[in-house]
Design a protein around this motif. Structure first.
Motif, PDB file in Angstrom:
ATOM      1  N   CYS A  86     -11.437  -9.106  -6.514  1.00  0.00           N
ATOM      2  CA  CYS A  86     -11.375  -7.855  -7.269  1.00  0.00           C
ATOM      3  C   CYS A  86     -10.362  -6.856  -6.705  1.00  0.00           C
ATOM      4  CB  CYS A  86     -12.754  -7.202  -7.317  1.00  0.00           C
ATOM      5  SG  CYS A  86     -14.042  -8.254  -8.017  1.00  0.00           S
ATOM      6  N   GLN A  87     -10.144  -6.879  -5.395  1.00  0.00           N
ATOM      7  CA  GLN A  87      -9.205  -5.936  -4.775  1.00  0.00           C
ATOM      8  C   GLN A  87      -8.245  -6.674  -3.837  1.00  0.00           C
ATOM      9  OE1 GLN A  87     -11.119  -2.262  -3.251  1.00  0.00           O
ATOM     10  NE2 GLN A  87     -13.052  -3.142  -3.976  1.00  0.00           N
ATOM     11  N   PRO A  88      -7.459  -7.618  -4.355  1.00  0.00           N
ATOM     12  CA  PRO A  88      -6.597  -8.427  -3.476  1.00  0.00           C
ATOM     13  C   PRO A  88      -5.567  -7.610  -2.701  1.00  0.00           C
ATOM     14  CG  PRO A  88      -6.021  -8.734  -5.783  1.00  0.00           C
ATOM     15  CD  PRO A  88      -7.298  -7.983  -5.767  1.00  0.00           C
ATOM     16  N   LEU A  89      -5.071  -6.511  -3.306  1.00  0.00           N
ATOM     17  CA  LEU A  89      -4.054  -5.694  -2.635  1.00  0.00           C
ATOM     18  C   LEU A  89      -4.650  -4.851  -1.507  1.00  0.00           C
ATOM     19  CD1 LEU A  89      -1.970  -4.492  -5.729  1.00  0.00           C
ATOM     20  CD2 LEU A  89      -1.530  -6.434  -4.200  1.00  0.00           C
ATOM     21  N   ALA A 136     -15.783 -11.219  -3.196  1.00  0.00           N
ATOM     22  CA  ALA A 136     -15.642 -10.216  -4.247  1.00  0.00           C
ATOM     23  C   ALA A 136     -14.455  -9.292  -3.971  1.00  0.00           C
ATOM     24  CB  ALA A 136     -16.931  -9.404  -4.374  1.00  0.00           C
ATOM     25  N   VAL A 137     -14.296  -8.895  -2.725  1.00  0.00           N
ATOM     26  CA  VAL A 137     -13.154  -8.047  -2.358  1.00  0.00           C
ATOM     27  C   VAL A 137     -11.845  -8.807  -2.544  1.00  0.00           C
ATOM     28  CG1 VAL A 137     -12.039  -6.769  -0.481  1.00  0.00           C
ATOM     29  CG2 VAL A 137     -14.522  -6.671  -0.763  1.00  0.00           C
ATOM     30  N   SER A 182     -22.125  -9.187  -6.152  1.00  0.00           N
ATOM     31  CA  SER A 182     -20.771  -9.614  -5.796  1.00  0.00           C
ATOM     32  C   SER A 182     -20.206 -10.556  -6.853  1.00  0.00           C
ATOM     33  CB  SER A 182     -20.776 -10.301  -4.425  1.00  0.00           C
ATOM     34  OG  SER A 182     -21.169  -9.407  -3.409  1.00  0.00           O
ATOM     35  N   TYR A 183     -21.032 -11.511  -7.289  1.00  0.00           N
ATOM     36  CA  TYR A 183     -20.543 -12.464  -8.287  1.00  0.00           C
ATOM     37  C   TYR A 183     -20.439 -11.836  -9.673  1.00  0.00           C
ATOM     38  CZ  TYR A 183     -20.151 -16.445  -5.272  1.00  0.00           C
ATOM     39  OH  TYR A 183     -19.723 -17.295  -4.283  1.00  0.00           O
ATOM     40  N   ALA A 229     -22.805 -11.644   3.062  1.00  0.00           N
ATOM     41  CA  ALA A 229     -21.552 -11.086   3.584  1.00  0.00           C
ATOM     42  C   ALA A 229     -20.348 -11.877   3.075  1.00  0.00           C
ATOM     43  CB  ALA A 229     -21.586 -11.092   5.114  1.00  0.00           C
ATOM     44  N   MET A 230     -20.490 -13.185   2.993  1.00  0.00           N
ATOM     45  CA  MET A 230     -19.404 -14.020   2.492  1.00  0.00           C
ATOM     46  C   MET A 230     -19.152 -13.770   1.002  1.00  0.00           C
ATOM     47  SD  MET A 230     -20.300 -17.569   4.502  1.00  0.00           S
ATOM     48  CE  MET A 230     -18.854 -18.480   3.981  1.00  0.00           C
TER      49      MET A 230
END
Length: 314
Positions: free
Chosen positions: A127-130, A123-124, A217-218, A117-118
């Motif tokens: 990859c998707q900071p906004l 990854a979020v 994720s990585y 989960a971490m």
């Protein structure tokens, strides 16, 4: 050795970490120090995450739960290990042995899913900071933690029931410092083929599922980092997941080396020493790995220490 009915409860003899008792006093002091360090580090992290408003992001929410699991994880095995170092070949009842196995498996599996989960959270974030706050909502974080606990206890219950249903000799010696699943299977006097098949397939899913999730994720993080042209951006991206990657490598590496080695390469001594890594060392290092590499955690710790010192200065 005569068999006894399981309803009367055979006893097991935990032989401890090492057969040679000469080093036991030194090992007792070492493991006592490590256990106290574990409790201090992990419980401090739990208190910090719950009390400091700056640590309210999903990453620290998961970290708080991971620290709580780590504190409980070592408590399942280390206190009895300390007793065995003072008094070797300690007897443990059938019920206590399988209760220890149940909680050890449940907490170990919970840790693996929390690490997954971490990694998803990191990854979020990379990859998707906004869209991070929209994706990692409080409800989703609670659902991931709740699922980690639920899945782990179901798997642990299944494994424990399968192994405890086997027949065992009275006063069987357990060449380990806790009631490990693989060791208990080797002690059984009844046919273990069905239990081993079910446990292996379930165990493979339990370990590989979070490991695959971590790897995916990585992989996404790596792709995102390679797209970043600036060196500073790459460093910032790696800094957000560097500590987590160290913890993941230690935990899954030691677990795979114990439970997925070929039977021909089985060694009781190696299993005992390797188990120390994921059952004692990694849970103790986790809070320090995260805090030493994290400015927000160090800042929260300093604020906590200043608050405690403030009344003395008045």
């Amino acid at each position: 050795m005569a068999l006894v009915n399981l309803t009367s409860g055979p006893d097991f003899l935990l032989l401890g970490l090492m057969d040679d008792t000469v080093a036991h006093p030194v090992l007792f002091l070492l493991f006592l120090s490590v256990y106290l360090l574990n409790a201090m580090g992990n419980l401090s992290m739990v208190v910090l995450v719950r009390s400091d408003g700056a640590l309210c992001s999903p990453m620290y929410y998961f970290l708080g739960h991971l620290s709580f699991v780590d504190a409980c994880f070592t408590t399942v095995t280390v206190p009895r290990l300390l007793v065995s170092l003072l008094h070797p070949a300690q007897a443990i009842s059938f019920q206590a042995c399988f209760a220890q196995m149940y909680f050890f498996l449940a907490l170990g599996i919970t840790e693996s899913y929390l690490l997954a989960a971490m990694s998803y959270d990191r990854a979020v974030a990379v990859c998707q900071p906004l869209h991070y706050t929209a994706v990692m909502t409080p409800w989703r974080c609670r659902a991931l933690v709740g699922a980690s606990w639920a899945v782990s206890h179901l798997h642990s219950l299944l494994h424990t029931l399968l192994i405890s249903a086997l027949s065992y000799p009275h006063s069987a010696p357990v060449r380990h410092f806790f009631c490990d699943m693989t060791v208990m299977l080797s002690l059984a006097t009844s046919d273990t083929s069905t239990a081993e098949t079910a446990i292996f397939s379930e165990g493979l899913a339990v370990v590989l599922t979070p490991l695959i999730l971590v790897s995916l994720s990585y992989a996404h993080i790596l792709v995102a980092v390679l797209r970043v042209r600036s060196a500073g951006g790459s460093r910032r991206a790696f800094s957000t997941c560097g500590a987590h990657l160290v913890v993941v490598s230690l935990f899954f590496g030691s677990v795979l080396s114990v439970y997925f080695r070929p039977s021909s390469a089985y060694s009781a001594r190696y299993n005992r020493l390797a188990s120390v890594v994921y059952a004692v060392v990694t849970p103790t290092l986790n809070p320090f790995i995260y805090s030493l590499r994290n400015k927000e955690v160090k800042g929260a710790l300093k604020r906590r220490l200043r608050c405690r010192a403030a009344p003395q200065d008045v």
